[in-house]
Design a protein around this motif. Structure first.
Motif, PDB file in Angstrom:
ATOM      1  N   ASP A  51    -110.887-101.979  13.325  1.00 28.35           N
ATOM      2  CA  ASP A  51    -111.320-103.328  13.012  1.00 28.35           C
ATOM      3  C   ASP A  51    -112.078-103.937  14.183  1.00 28.35           C
ATOM      4  O   ASP A  51    -111.478-104.548  15.074  1.00 28.35           O
ATOM      5  N   VAL A  68    -107.469-100.010  10.687  1.00 29.05           N
ATOM      6  CA  VAL A  68    -107.348-100.730   9.422  1.00 29.05           C
ATOM      7  C   VAL A  68    -107.660 -99.793   8.259  1.00 29.05           C
ATOM      8  O   VAL A  68    -108.350 -98.787   8.417  1.00 29.05           O
ATOM      9  N   ILE A  69    -107.107-100.129   7.113  1.00 26.38           N
ATOM     10  CA  ILE A  69    -107.526 -99.529   5.861  1.00 26.38           C
ATOM     11  C   ILE A  69    -108.056-100.680   5.010  1.00 26.38           C
ATOM     12  O   ILE A  69    -107.798-101.849   5.290  1.00 26.38           O
ATOM     13  N   ALA A  70    -108.830-100.350   4.004  1.00 28.07           N
ATOM     14  CA  ALA A  70    -109.324-101.363   3.082  1.00 28.07           C
ATOM     15  C   ALA A  70    -108.637-101.160   1.737  1.00 28.07           C
ATOM     16  O   ALA A  70    -108.430-100.029   1.298  1.00 28.07           O
ATOM     17  N   LYS A  71    -108.276-102.265   1.086  1.00 29.71           N
ATOM     18  CA  LYS A  71    -107.557-102.220  -0.182  1.00 29.71           C
ATOM     19  C   LYS A  71    -108.289-103.074  -1.205  1.00 29.71           C
ATOM     20  O   LYS A  71    -108.744-104.174  -0.906  1.00 29.71           O
ATOM     21  N   THR A  72    -108.406-102.534  -2.425  1.00 28.55           N
ATOM     22  CA  THR A  72    -108.968-103.311  -3.517  1.00 28.55           C
ATOM     23  C   THR A  72    -107.920-103.447  -4.612  1.00 28.55           C
ATOM     24  O   THR A  72    -107.127-102.520  -4.833  1.00 28.55           O
ATOM     25  N   GLY A  90    -112.685-102.418  -6.995  1.00 29.18           N
ATOM     26  CA  GLY A  90    -113.733-102.235  -6.006  1.00 29.18           C
ATOM     27  C   GLY A  90    -114.708-103.380  -5.873  1.00 29.18           C
ATOM     28  O   GLY A  90    -115.619-103.327  -5.059  1.00 29.18           O
ATOM     29  N   SER A 116    -114.058-106.271  -4.626  1.00 27.27           N
ATOM     30  CA  SER A 116    -113.830-106.836  -3.298  1.00 27.27           C
ATOM     31  C   SER A 116    -112.803-105.972  -2.568  1.00 27.27           C
ATOM     32  O   SER A 116    -112.010-105.265  -3.202  1.00 27.27           O
ATOM     33  N   TRP A 117    -112.830-106.026  -1.242  1.00 21.00           N
ATOM     34  CA  TRP A 117    -111.941-105.220  -0.408  1.00 21.00           C
ATOM     35  C   TRP A 117    -111.313-106.096   0.660  1.00 21.00           C
ATOM     36  O   TRP A 117    -111.993-106.926   1.267  1.00 21.00           O
ATOM     37  N   GLN A 118    -110.029-105.899   0.901  1.00 18.82           N
ATOM     38  CA  GLN A 118    -109.303-106.617   1.935  1.00 18.82           C
ATOM     39  C   GLN A 118    -108.974-105.640   3.059  1.00 18.82           C
ATOM     40  O   GLN A 118    -108.459-104.553   2.808  1.00 18.82           O
ATOM     41  N   LYS A 119    -109.268-106.007   4.305  1.00 17.48           N
ATOM     42  CA  LYS A 119    -108.903-105.173   5.454  1.00 17.48           C
ATOM     43  C   LYS A 119    -107.435-105.393   5.780  1.00 17.48           C
ATOM     44  O   LYS A 119    -106.979-106.520   5.885  1.00 17.48           O
ATOM     45  N   ILE A 120    -106.714-104.273   5.927  1.00 17.03           N
ATOM     46  CA  ILE A 120    -105.288-104.337   6.231  1.00 17.03           C
ATOM     47  C   ILE A 120    -105.038-103.593   7.539  1.00 17.03           C
ATOM     48  O   ILE A 120    -105.297-102.389   7.634  1.00 17.03           O
TER      49      ILE A 120
END
Length: 183
Positions: free
Chosen positions: A3, A10-14, A18, A20-24
């Motif tokens: 990040d 980080v991983i990205a989650k939708t 797909g 939108s994506w949230q960084k986790i």
């Protein structure tokens, strides 16, 4: 990934297919996780990842869809783990430095089930059924490339090289039980 300047993997989650994506952030301990090499979602809530921090390497799990992460077990080798596959919450596999490690107790302990005698021989793996699985990979350097494919037919306890493919394999896909493609 990492990040930006934060230095935390980080991983990205939708959750919307797909759009939108949230960084986790993936934080597994007192030292920030710097690199996430692979992620494997077993369910909406249970997600595994291979990580690298300043002090260790390994596998971590989130049981709340990425909200919190915990380190799984102890690894005897200090390697950059990549390939990752969990059959269920108890039995899983990870590749590191060309070797394959297996857990049968949810990641508390890991045993070597394939010991590659070359450099980075296998790095990714998948199962086509509960008993049949493949691992593959390669090393590409200034003086050539090598790699190959290994296979298990007993659920992952024993792996053997496929002598018909001793090339640098960067991608492997199975169309059915008899037809497969390698790049």
């Amino acid at each position: 990934g990492v990040d930006g300047g934060a230095g935390v993997g980080v991983i990205a989650k939708t959750v919307d297919g797909g759009a939108s994506w949230q960084k986790i952030p993936v934080d597994v301990g007192s030292t920030p996780t710097t690199i996430i090499r692979n992620v494997f979602a077993k369910s909406v809530d249970t997600v595994y990842a291979t990580y690298h921090s300043y002090v260790d390497y390994g596998v971590c799990v989130s049981k709340d869809g990425g909200g919190t992460w915990s380190k799984l077990g102890y690894f005897t080798a200090n390697a950059a783990y990549s390939g990752l596959f969990f059959k269920d919450t108890r039995e899983g596999f990870v590749c590191g430095s060309g070797d394959i490690y297996q857990t049968k107790d949810g990641g508390n302990t890991w045993n070597t089930v394939f010991d590659y005698d070359g450099l980075d021989g296998v790095g990714l793996l998948f199962f086509t059924s509960n008993r049949v699985g493949y691992a593959y990979g390669c090393f590409i350097g200034d003086h050539g490339s090598f790699g190959g494919i290994v296979k298990t037919t007993d659920g992952g306890d024993v792996w053997a090289e496929l002598p018909s493919m001793r090339e640098a394999v960067t991608c492997l896909a199975g169309a059915d039980v008899s037809v497969g493609y390698a790049l």
